[in-house]
Design a protein around this motif. Sequence first.
Motif, short mmCIF file in Angstrom:
data_model
loop_
_atom_site.label_atom_id
_atom_site.label_comp_id
_atom_site.label_asym_id
_atom_site.label_seq_id
_atom_site.Cartn_x
_atom_site.Cartn_y
_atom_site.Cartn_z
N ARG A 74 0.79 -0.75 -0.08
CA ARG A 74 0.00 0.56 0.18
C ARG A 74 1.01 1.11 -0.06
O ARG A 74 1.61 1.37 0.81
CB ARG A 74 -0.99 0.28 0.79
CG ARG A 74 -1.63 -1.39 1.29
CD ARG A 74 -2.78 -0.57 1.87
NE ARG A 74 -4.11 -1.96 1.52
CZ ARG A 74 -4.51 -3.30 2.73
NH1 ARG A 74 -3.55 -3.14 3.63
NH2 ARG A 74 -5.25 -4.23 2.62
N SER A 150 -9.14 -9.96 -4.88
CA SER A 150 -9.25 -9.75 -2.94
C SER A 150 -9.92 -11.16 -3.28
O SER A 150 -10.92 -11.18 -3.90
CB SER A 150 -9.85 -8.93 -3.52
OG SER A 150 -10.83 -9.11 -2.19
N ILE A 151 -9.88 -11.44 -2.17
CA ILE A 151 -10.93 -12.85 -1.21
C ILE A 151 -12.09 -11.88 -0.64
O ILE A 151 -12.62 -12.82 -0.81
CB ILE A 151 -10.27 -13.18 -0.26
CG1 ILE A 151 -9.88 -11.74 1.38
CG2 ILE A 151 -8.82 -13.89 -0.33
CD1 ILE A 151 -9.52 -13.09 3.13
N ASP A 152 -12.44 -10.22 -1.02
CA ASP A 152 -13.47 -10.40 -0.15
C ASP A 152 -14.66 -10.03 -1.02
O ASP A 152 -15.85 -10.50 -1.02
CB ASP A 152 -13.84 -8.74 0.05
CG ASP A 152 -12.36 -8.93 1.50
OD1 ASP A 152 -12.15 -9.71 1.69
OD2 ASP A 152 -11.63 -7.39 1.40
N MET A 194 -13.52 -13.40 7.32
CA MET A 194 -12.39 -11.60 6.77
C MET A 194 -13.41 -10.63 5.77
O MET A 194 -15.07 -11.67 5.59
CB MET A 194 -11.04 -11.85 5.66
CG MET A 194 -10.06 -11.81 6.96
SD MET A 194 -8.93 -12.18 5.98
CE MET A 194 -7.12 -11.01 6.38
N GLY A 195 -13.30 -10.00 5.16
CA GLY A 195 -14.26 -9.59 3.62
C GLY A 195 -14.64 -8.30 4.01
O GLY A 195 -15.25 -7.86 3.61
N ARG A 196 -14.19 -7.85 4.93
CA ARG A 196 -13.94 -6.06 5.13
C ARG A 196 -15.45 -5.94 5.74
O ARG A 196 -16.52 -6.30 6.17
CB ARG A 196 -13.33 -6.05 3.94
CG ARG A 196 -12.74 -4.14 4.47
CD ARG A 196 -12.26 -3.68 3.21
NE ARG A 196 -10.90 -3.59 2.50
CZ ARG A 196 -9.49 -3.92 3.35
NH1 ARG A 196 -9.92 -2.74 4.47
NH2 ARG A 196 -8.42 -4.61 2.87
N GLU A 250 -16.31 -10.16 9.73
CA GLU A 250 -15.35 -8.94 10.47
C GLU A 250 -16.22 -7.52 10.54
O GLU A 250 -15.98 -7.07 11.31
CB GLU A 250 -13.99 -8.96 10.16
CG GLU A 250 -14.20 -8.67 8.99
CD GLU A 250 -12.47 -8.27 8.18
OE1 GLU A 250 -11.37 -8.42 8.91
OE2 GLU A 250 -12.50 -7.95 6.94
N HIS A 284 -5.64 -14.36 8.23
CA HIS A 284 -4.85 -14.33 7.10
C HIS A 284 -5.35 -15.68 6.42
O HIS A 284 -4.05 -15.66 5.86
CB HIS A 284 -3.74 -13.08 7.70
CG HIS A 284 -4.41 -11.66 7.45
ND1 HIS A 284 -4.25 -10.66 8.95
CD2 HIS A 284 -3.88 -11.19 6.57
CE1 HIS A 284 -4.17 -9.84 8.56
NE2 HIS A 284 -4.29 -9.62 7.51
N ARG A 287 -6.21 -16.21 3.60
CA ARG A 287 -5.49 -15.41 2.33
C ARG A 287 -4.33 -15.72 1.56
O ARG A 287 -3.46 -15.45 0.96
CB ARG A 287 -5.56 -13.95 2.92
CG ARG A 287 -6.25 -12.78 1.46
CD ARG A 287 -5.42 -11.50 2.39
NE ARG A 287 -4.58 -10.80 2.54
CZ ARG A 287 -3.91 -9.98 2.87
NH1 ARG A 287 -5.34 -8.13 3.22
NH2 ARG A 287 -3.21 -8.88 3.14
O1 F6P Z 1 -9.23 -7.20 1.23
C1 F6P Z 1 -8.74 -8.02 2.37
C2 F6P Z 1 -9.25 -8.25 3.31
O2 F6P Z 1 -8.43 -9.74 3.47
C3 F6P Z 1 -10.12 -7.73 3.78
O3 F6P Z 1 -11.15 -9.31 4.10
C4 F6P Z 1 -9.18 -7.30 5.97
O4 F6P Z 1 -10.48 -6.53 6.14
C5 F6P Z 1 -8.32 -6.76 5.46
O5 F6P Z 1 -7.63 -7.29 4.00
C6 F6P Z 1 -6.97 -7.03 6.50
O6 F6P Z 1 -6.08 -5.99 5.89
P1 F6P Z 1 -4.53 -6.39 6.13
O7 F6P Z 1 -4.14 -7.36 5.39
O8 F6P Z 1 -3.71 -4.90 6.15
O9 F6P Z 1 -4.18 -6.64 7.67
#
Ligand code: F6P
Length: 363
Positions: A74, A150-152, A194-196, A250, A284, A287
Amino acid sequence: GHGIAVFTSGGDSQGMNAAVRAVVRMGIYLGCKVYFIKEGYQGMVDGGENIVEANWASVSSIIHRGGTVIGSARCMDFKERAGRLSAAENLVKRGITNLVVIGGDGSLTGANLFRVEWTSLLDELIATKRITAEERDKNKALHIAGMVGSIDNDFCGTDMTIGTDSALHRIIEAIDAIVSTAYSHQRTFIMEVMGRHCGYLAVVAALASEADYVFIPEDPVKIDWKDQLCKKLLQERSAGQRLNIIIVAEGATDREGNPITAEMVKKVVVDELNQDTRITVLGHVQRGGNPSAFDRVLGCRMGAEAVMALMEATDDTEPCVVSLDGNQAVRLPLMECVNRTQAVAKAMAERKFELAVELRGRS
Ligand code: F6P
């Protein structure tokens, strides 16, 4: 011929490597010079060793690997014009006029802004003698093709984002593992996924694992959710079930917008039902690990299509995002999809859930 660069940006996801591989191989196959940009936009800004030419073999044996082998970040510098100026210089010096960006909506928005600014960036680079007029003339138009990793599964325009299927595999594998131990001890488990701000992973995981209850952002629970939850859990137990599984996304909240956390749910189950209860936060793990066959093939198809889109682009072709529509790889206007995705985020923030779901469409 053409210079194409591929990079991954924002959070990683499984299947990104398959997409990178397809871009490299399709590009080489069509006679292009293909470059990796490592560490996302940061590598584009920093240049040097971060931008390297790829060859056929440099993407061998990556299709099965999770994450992204070329790194992701990022990046703050790219948000500043000075950063974008350096990035443009680094591309022009190498004759790169085609970008394939694999990332989320933020990364795609950045790419679009870069393209809009391209002419003025090159003008400024000439004015400050960082590039020559000849270099500008050779690199007049910047073309962009995006893919969503993206996994979301939270991006508008595509049925599936790259990584979602693998994350689901990981989640149900974890739930299956939990179910066996829960069964032994007649326990209740609360699993946070997860999933934001998107409940897709939670809903599909709940369906696929016959969970008893699921909390998602798009359908906030009513004030009396505790009674409803307890009733459902008891009903399952009295039907002979030895365990209960509750999935909490989440981003889940109640009607007032207060977060529904695994701890809160546990407290209800313990206080009201006196059930032996544990929490598992998957984190994680979701992911990581190897991509599923679906995500590998999805990445391959998207990557190949992105290169084709770039090769067919004329000077005024708008940036596209390569998406999955039904079982078809299609090209959609990038900014339209990004804008719609951001409208969903706004609707979610304003708690207009029906609107959010409607805007999101099929994904
Ligand atoms: O967008 C993918 C994701 O894994 C979301 O599901 C989660 O909210 C976020 O990223 C976590 O972010 P980070 O890897 O910065 O902790």
